[in-house]
Design a protein around this motif. Sequence first.
Motif, PDB file in Angstrom:
ATOM      1  N   VAL A 414      30.689 -19.878 -46.723  1.00  0.00           N
ATOM      2  CA  VAL A 414      30.176 -21.274 -45.714  1.00  0.00           C
ATOM      3  C   VAL A 414      32.066 -21.566 -45.322  1.00  0.00           C
ATOM      4  O   VAL A 414      31.658 -21.838 -46.215  1.00  0.00           O
ATOM      5  N   GLU A 415      32.635 -21.767 -43.898  1.00  0.00           N
ATOM      6  CA  GLU A 415      33.559 -22.383 -44.511  1.00  0.00           C
ATOM      7  C   GLU A 415      33.576 -23.423 -42.837  1.00  0.00           C
ATOM      8  O   GLU A 415      32.666 -23.014 -41.708  1.00  0.00           O
ATOM      9  N   HIS A 416      33.928 -24.483 -43.321  1.00  0.00           N
ATOM     10  CA  HIS A 416      34.120 -25.261 -41.677  1.00  0.00           C
ATOM     11  C   HIS A 416      35.067 -26.034 -41.979  1.00  0.00           C
ATOM     12  O   HIS A 416      35.917 -26.561 -42.746  1.00  0.00           O
ATOM     13  N   GLU A 417      35.724 -25.375 -40.098  1.00  0.00           N
ATOM     14  CA  GLU A 417      36.908 -26.575 -40.219  1.00  0.00           C
ATOM     15  C   GLU A 417      37.764 -26.983 -38.812  1.00  0.00           C
ATOM     16  O   GLU A 417      36.468 -27.016 -37.932  1.00  0.00           O
ATOM     17  N   ALA A 418      36.910 -28.038 -39.181  1.00  0.00           N
ATOM     18  CA  ALA A 418      37.726 -29.446 -37.871  1.00  0.00           C
ATOM     19  C   ALA A 418      38.966 -29.709 -37.179  1.00  0.00           C
ATOM     20  O   ALA A 418      39.454 -30.566 -38.606  1.00  0.00           O
ATOM     21  N   THR A 419      38.747 -30.453 -36.146  1.00  0.00           N
ATOM     22  CA  THR A 419      40.355 -30.972 -36.060  1.00  0.00           C
ATOM     23  C   THR A 419      39.968 -31.865 -34.964  1.00  0.00           C
ATOM     24  O   THR A 419      39.305 -31.805 -34.037  1.00  0.00           O
ATOM     25  N   THR A 420      40.354 -32.753 -34.510  1.00  0.00           N
ATOM     26  CA  THR A 420      40.664 -33.648 -33.569  1.00  0.00           C
ATOM     27  C   THR A 420      41.958 -34.183 -33.308  1.00  0.00           C
ATOM     28  O   THR A 420      42.823 -34.462 -33.670  1.00  0.00           O
ATOM     29  N   SER A 421      41.879 -34.083 -31.838  1.00  0.00           N
ATOM     30  CA  SER A 421      43.275 -34.522 -31.191  1.00  0.00           C
ATOM     31  C   SER A 421      43.646 -35.265 -30.080  1.00  0.00           C
ATOM     32  O   SER A 421      42.622 -34.916 -29.587  1.00  0.00           O
ATOM     33  N   LYS A 422      44.691 -35.725 -30.340  1.00  0.00           N
ATOM     34  CA  LYS A 422      44.774 -36.544 -28.672  1.00  0.00           C
ATOM     35  C   LYS A 422      45.325 -35.583 -28.036  1.00  0.00           C
ATOM     36  O   LYS A 422      46.636 -35.219 -28.345  1.00  0.00           O
ATOM     37  N   ILE A 423      45.299 -35.938 -25.838  1.00  0.00           N
ATOM     38  CA  ILE A 423      46.198 -34.667 -25.144  1.00  0.00           C
ATOM     39  C   ILE A 423      47.086 -35.950 -25.766  1.00  0.00           C
ATOM     40  O   ILE A 423      48.152 -37.228 -25.491  1.00  0.00           O
ATOM     41  N   ASN A 424      49.074 -35.014 -25.252  1.00  0.00           N
ATOM     42  CA  ASN A 424      49.878 -35.574 -25.855  1.00  0.00           C
ATOM     43  C   ASN A 424      50.967 -35.793 -25.157  1.00  0.00           C
ATOM     44  O   ASN A 424      50.644 -34.583 -24.059  1.00  0.00           O
ATOM     45  N   GLU A 425      51.455 -37.226 -24.594  1.00  0.00           N
ATOM     46  CA  GLU A 425      51.948 -37.686 -23.530  1.00  0.00           C
ATOM     47  C   GLU A 425      53.164 -36.658 -23.486  1.00  0.00           C
ATOM     48  O   GLU A 425      53.342 -36.442 -22.397  1.00  0.00           O
ATOM     49  N   ASP A 426      53.855 -36.266 -24.810  1.00  0.00           N
ATOM     50  CA  ASP A 426      55.133 -35.378 -24.762  1.00  0.00           C
ATOM     51  C   ASP A 426      54.382 -34.074 -23.802  1.00  0.00           C
ATOM     52  O   ASP A 426      55.612 -33.432 -23.277  1.00  0.00           O
ATOM     53  N   GLN A 427      53.191 -33.168 -24.307  1.00  0.00           N
ATOM     54  CA  GLN A 427      53.428 -32.097 -23.537  1.00  0.00           C
ATOM     55  C   GLN A 427      53.486 -32.117 -22.487  1.00  0.00           C
ATOM     56  O   GLN A 427      53.640 -31.155 -21.536  1.00  0.00           O
ATOM     57  N   LEU A 428      52.614 -33.006 -21.921  1.00  0.00           N
ATOM     58  CA  LEU A 428      52.806 -33.506 -20.384  1.00  0.00           C
ATOM     59  C   LEU A 428      53.871 -33.859 -19.674  1.00  0.00           C
ATOM     60  O   LEU A 428      53.765 -33.444 -18.730  1.00  0.00           O
ATOM     61  N   TYR A 429      55.034 -34.533 -20.327  1.00  0.00           N
ATOM     62  CA  TYR A 429      55.688 -34.585 -19.973  1.00  0.00           C
ATOM     63  C   TYR A 429      56.610 -33.007 -19.797  1.00  0.00           C
ATOM     64  O   TYR A 429      57.539 -33.070 -18.429  1.00  0.00           O
ATOM     65  N   TYR A 430      57.246 -32.560 -20.925  1.00  0.00           N
ATOM     66  CA  TYR A 430      56.994 -31.296 -20.690  1.00  0.00           C
ATOM     67  C   TYR A 430      56.552 -30.350 -19.473  1.00  0.00           C
ATOM     68  O   TYR A 430      57.510 -29.453 -18.555  1.00  0.00           O
ATOM     69  N   CYS A 431      55.499 -30.793 -19.591  1.00  0.00           N
ATOM     70  CA  CYS A 431      55.578 -29.518 -18.038  1.00  0.00           C
ATOM     71  C   CYS A 431      55.669 -29.931 -17.315  1.00  0.00           C
ATOM     72  O   CYS A 431      55.832 -29.049 -16.441  1.00  0.00           O
ATOM     73  N   ASN A 432      55.934 -31.298 -17.019  1.00  0.00           N
ATOM     74  CA  ASN A 432      55.793 -32.132 -15.448  1.00  0.00           C
ATOM     75  C   ASN A 432      57.701 -31.597 -15.237  1.00  0.00           C
ATOM     76  O   ASN A 432      57.812 -31.442 -13.850  1.00  0.00           O
ATOM     77  N   GLN A 433      58.118 -31.754 -16.070  1.00  0.00           N
ATOM     78  CA  GLN A 433      59.047 -31.480 -15.965  1.00  0.00           C
ATOM     79  C   GLN A 433      60.098 -30.039 -15.617  1.00  0.00           C
ATOM     80  O   GLN A 433      60.607 -29.549 -15.417  1.00  0.00           O
ATOM     81  N   ARG A 434      58.726 -29.288 -15.540  1.00  0.00           N
ATOM     82  CA  ARG A 434      58.915 -27.976 -15.498  1.00  0.00           C
ATOM     83  C   ARG A 434      58.439 -27.768 -14.064  1.00  0.00           C
ATOM     84  O   ARG A 434      57.957 -26.715 -14.007  1.00  0.00           O
ATOM     85  N   GLY A 435      57.589 -28.480 -13.446  1.00  0.00           N
ATOM     86  CA  GLY A 435      57.632 -28.452 -12.177  1.00  0.00           C
ATOM     87  C   GLY A 435      55.751 -28.707 -12.028  1.00  0.00           C
ATOM     88  O   GLY A 435      55.405 -29.017 -10.518  1.00  0.00           O
ATOM     89  N   LEU A 436      55.111 -28.677 -13.025  1.00  0.00           N
ATOM     90  CA  LEU A 436      53.379 -28.796 -12.772  1.00  0.00           C
ATOM     91  C   LEU A 436      53.269 -29.976 -12.461  1.00  0.00           C
ATOM     92  O   LEU A 436      53.588 -31.379 -13.464  1.00  0.00           O
ATOM     93  N   ASN A 437      52.681 -30.442 -11.425  1.00  0.00           N
ATOM     94  CA  ASN A 437      51.825 -31.931 -11.155  1.00  0.00           C
ATOM     95  C   ASN A 437      51.050 -32.086 -12.765  1.00  0.00           C
ATOM     96  O   ASN A 437      51.031 -31.124 -13.087  1.00  0.00           O
ATOM     97  N   GLN A 438      50.541 -33.693 -12.858  1.00  0.00           N
ATOM     98  CA  GLN A 438      49.821 -34.564 -13.674  1.00  0.00           C
ATOM     99  C   GLN A 438      49.002 -32.928 -13.692  1.00  0.00           C
ATOM    100  O   GLN A 438      47.920 -33.020 -14.997  1.00  0.00           O
TER     101      GLN A 438
END
Lengths: 478, 244
Positions: A414-438
């Motif tokens: 049996v294998e179990h993997e779990a992760t918890t992450s927050k949506i990253n402000e920098d990822q959003l900024y990167y997308c915005n800088q490429r012209g994508l809205n929020q």
Amino acid sequence: MKQQELKKSKEYKYGFTTDIESIKAPKGLNEDVIKFISKIKKEPKWMLEWRLKAFKRLKNIKEPNWQKPKYPKIDYQNLYYYSAPKSSKNKPKSLDEIDPKILETYEKLGIPLKEQEKLSGVAVDAVFDSVSVATTFKDKLTEKGIIFCSISEAIQKHPELVRKYLGSVIPITDHYFATLNSAVFTDGSFVYIPEGVRCPMELSTYFRINSSETGQFERTLIIADKGSYVSYLEGCTAPMRDENQLHAANVELIALDDAEIKYSTVQNWYPGDKNGKGGIYNFVTKRGACRGKNSKISWTQVETGSAITWKYPSCILQGDNSVGEFYSIAITNNYQKADTGTKMIHIGKNTKSRIISKGISAGNADNTYRGLVDISKKALNSRNYTQCDSLLMGNKCGAHTVPYIKNKNYSSIVEHEATTSKINEDQLYYCNQRGLNQEDAISLIVNGFCKEVLQQLPMEFAVEAQKLVGISLEGSVG
Amino acid sequence: MLKIKNLQASINKKLILKGLNLNIKEGELHAIMGPNGSGKSTLANVLSGKSGYEISGELKFQGENLKEISVEERARKGIFLAFQYPLEIPGVNTNNFLKTSLNSVRKAKGEKELDALAFLKLVKEKSSELGIDEKILSRQLNVGFSGGEKKKNEILQMKILNPNFSILDETDSGLDIDALKIIAQGVNTSRDKKKSFLVITHYQRLLDYIKPDFVHVLSEGRIVKTGCSELAQELEKTGYQKLN
């Protein structure tokens, strides 16, 4: 300005009501109401007895309360258990006889029943409140010996199959909501795929709750005989109302030797308003039995709606070498709550299960993955892989992972993997800088996060589901 | 094209840019050099509109006041930032991202969105121009990319979006000589009378391949020296210390 745009697009677009006369059973839960339902459906005696047996049992058991999302006490005596459009009393024989208002409703929902017949390779069963109003492509399926009809029709026309399999995966004694459903279920779909047949099209049921103060008790039964294959999809919507409405479904799947069932859900019940008022209680029991050797059942769910989602689509892996899969996306926004996951019960040898769960929480929402992997003593050389990923947006929401793992032999892994992450402000900024809205940026990142699950959906619905993922989270950041 | 006057920028109440003046005209390529912590990346962030900065002074792009304009609007108006640390976005196909990006920029300009076929043709053309292996484009955005691949991917995005004003934030850091040449080639083949560049770098090395019209030295949030490309070579010998 941006805020206003968000508000506008945030509205639940399926929230309209169809103004239609309906026949209802009297309010309340008692033997008479059950008899009423059974009679109006022209059910055989054995069916009524089955229902009454369940009702008798119901009186002696209590609602479970171990779940994370709590809800106010449901007054079961203050609900309608049967509501059907008046025009469906004499069941329409063809689409032309269906009330145009109902056809219009489905058209508005993007499920044009008439067009469907002509254009798309998907057969649809449309359930409106408590009755199935139409099933398309019946003739084409009948040619192959496939039965696809409402469960009410199956009870009348195929009693031998229904009697053999109904309640064989979810016994009427199972738990409160399953027992309640067994007593009062109204409609749902029935599918039988004969031996060796590969179903040539997607089968799909579209559930719609329309009436107020009405519970929807769907019952679906799918049987894949030896060596057969079927892919089935259900979709759900409901009008916007202040009250909480109960949807307590039972879905049973049976796969015999070498058969495969792929069951996909796109659940978009009304989630309640942004302050958490109203919305559907989606308390559903879904269970599949891989009864034959080498059989496979695969659940895929995209849960974006409902005030509370509480369900664990499960697989009982009885047959040797059988395979169970669970792919899930659960999105909760505003005050929505979800407690969902799966149970993989390994009984046969060399059984395999795979669980991929993606939970996304935004606003004040709370999202729990709860899952059981139970490998019995005899299930030698079994294998499970579980991956639970949670994504949080903002700092008022919650994500929880509650895995139960029981491995009772030495040869299984049996294998179990779990992760918890927050949506990253920098990822959003990167997308915005490429012209994508929020909104586009969030949709892109979240769709990326869910990719493994979205890939499992049938092509016809994957695009729709991707859009839904974006829409459900609108206005959650920024 | 770009006019910066007495620009002050602080983050978390800490003043980083302390009255910066800079004019970039159409067709010009400016290089900004300076020691660590002098405010180079802050300048790039402020120009692209990253949130979290407190800003005063004048910031004009093609006559418009930039301060009022969101990050994505700036991008659509033709400001491009090649990131110092390009972000990884798991599950998102690089080609898909590029196409979404290009089409939102095109849409804002009132141009027709490219369909999948036309887009792939464009990508093929631009990546072969730069000598970039197309295979990286079918992978998840920046996930598992080497440092060099990430930077090359930034330059490819620049070529595809075809912006008026590109900022390269230490794009040359950590690159081997071959990758450096690709970056330089990407910039050089994009240069024309209409397009402007701001190249931020630590080292003179990149400027062997990209010839700037002006070199500025940024120190403690101000431009302390401006010259032509020889200034960069001088700095390489003497270091930044002498300037203070």
